[in-house]
Write an enzyme that holds these catalytic residues in place. Structure first.
Site, short mmCIF file in Angstrom:
data_model
loop_
_atom_site.label_atom_id
_atom_site.label_comp_id
_atom_site.label_asym_id
_atom_site.label_seq_id
_atom_site.Cartn_x
_atom_site.Cartn_y
_atom_site.Cartn_z
N LYS A 190 0.84 -1.18 0.00
CA LYS A 190 0.00 0.00 0.00
C LYS A 190 0.88 1.24 0.00
O LYS A 190 1.81 1.34 0.79
CB LYS A 190 -0.81 -0.02 1.31
N GLY A 224 -13.95 -4.72 2.73
CA GLY A 224 -13.23 -3.62 2.09
C GLY A 224 -11.83 -4.00 1.64
O GLY A 224 -11.44 -3.71 0.50
C1 R5P Z 1 -6.64 -6.27 9.00
O1 R5P Z 1 -5.58 -6.01 9.51
C2 R5P Z 1 -7.16 -7.65 8.87
O2 R5P Z 1 -6.14 -8.57 8.63
C3 R5P Z 1 -8.20 -7.73 7.78
O3 R5P Z 1 -7.57 -7.46 6.54
C4 R5P Z 1 -9.30 -6.72 8.00
O4 R5P Z 1 -9.67 -6.70 9.35
C5 R5P Z 1 -10.50 -7.03 7.16
O5 R5P Z 1 -11.50 -6.10 7.42
P1 R5P Z 1 -12.45 -5.58 6.27
O6 R5P Z 1 -13.09 -6.78 5.63
O7 R5P Z 1 -13.47 -4.71 6.97
O8 R5P Z 1 -11.63 -4.81 5.30
#
Ligand code: R5P
Length: 295
Positions: A190, A224
């Site tokens: 990112k 997301g």
């Molecule tokens: C973040 O650090 C986790 O590993 C996941 O990528 C994240 O919590 C996923 O959340 P979301 O589906 O809301 O993007």
């Protein structure tokens, strides 16, 4: 020493599967909710002198399931259990593992301290967000990574596979999955444009063109992270994008978001119940339990 598996109200059937695999007796905790919302639990059997394996996942409503687990752990100790092993397939609060902003609670530390002081001698969990967090638990702990099981689900569906982690933090999972599939892996890096503030995702080492890409992550919550990764991989020329996660929390229309982002198929384990929770973690947990149960 006799060992018994106890299924808590949020065991999602994993208790039963584990007991079968280990050839142990299984009982369900008696459970009800009082009119004011408080939880009640009761063991239907004697625990004196036994090794007690309590299976309770902490999927939503997390706080309710956590209190039930605390009640169960403490009661097991009171009732004379020789050893209490908490099997917590989804360990809630694990993403708040440090103070991102001054003044914040380090939630996972609080949860692990609570489990320990309530009576957990040992802890088995599945794919905790960061393995180092388990150091907050002052007993033996095992973090089960169910990648073999998740990857097996996709193995026959992928041609020219490539495994991608949606961020750097998830790269260990991608590496393990890639080892099993005997294919390359990478992670999406990112970066933010300092002037426009726009976030872009890029790959360093691999070419995704005309490959089937499997994205692996620990959690899909709003979807997301996965959706963004899928869009980008499709842009970069991936043939099809598959998504695998351990814990399918699926909030706010996450699955629809993934379909719209071009994900061909998404699958999760059964640590959290959902329509995509098709891969069982029971064998992996049973294997870990063999190391903790004394015969
Ligand atoms: C973040 O650090 C986790 O590993 C996941 O990528 C994240 O919590 C996923 O959340 P979301 O589906 O809301 O993007």
């Amino acid at each position: 020493v006799e060992a018994v598996v106890i299924g808590g109200p949020a065991s999602n059937g994993i208790d039963n599967e584990i007991a079968k695999k280990l050839n142990l007796k299984r009982e369900k905790l008696e459970h009800k909710i009082f009119p004011d919302g408080e939880s009640y639990i009761r063991y239907p059997i004697e625990l004196e002198g036994k090794q007690v394996i309590i299976v309770q996942s902490l999927y939503p409503p997390q706080d309710k399931h956590l209190v039930e687990l605390l009640l169960a752990l403490d009661a097991a100790k009171d009732l004379g259990a020789a050893k209490v092993i908490a099997v917590v397939p989804y360990l809630a609060y694990s993403r708040q593992d440090r103070r991102f902003r001054g003044g914040e609670a380090v939630s996972i530390k609080t949860v692990l301290k609570a489990l320990r002081s309530a009576g957990a001698d040992a802890l088995i969990t599945v794919d905790v967000h960061k393995e180092e967090s388990l150091n907050y638990f002052e007993g033996s702990s095992i973090n089960v990574l169910p990648l073999r099981e998740l990857v097996a689900y996709f193995e026959d569906k992928l041609s020219e596979p490539l495994v991608i982690a949606p961020d750097k933090g998830a790269v260990r999972r991608a590496r393990e999955a890639a080892n099993i599939l005997n294919c390359p892996y990478d992670y999406l890096e990112k970066s933010r444009n300092r002037i426009t503030g726009e976030v872009s995702l890029s790959l360093k080492g691999v070419d995704v063109r005309n490959r089937d890409v499997l994205i692996v992550d620990d959690i899909i919550s709003t979807g997301g992270t996965m959706a963004l990764a899928s869009r980008r991989l499709r842009e970069l020329g991936a043939r099809r994008v598959f998504a695998a996660c351990t814990h399918a929390l699926l909030r706010r229309g996450a699955l629809k978001k993934l379909v719209n982002a071009g994900v061909h198929e998404v699958v999760a384990t059964n640590t959290v119940p959902s329509e995509i929770s098709k891969v069982s973690v029971a064998s992996a947990i049973a294997e870990a339990l063999r190391k903790l149960i004394s015969v």
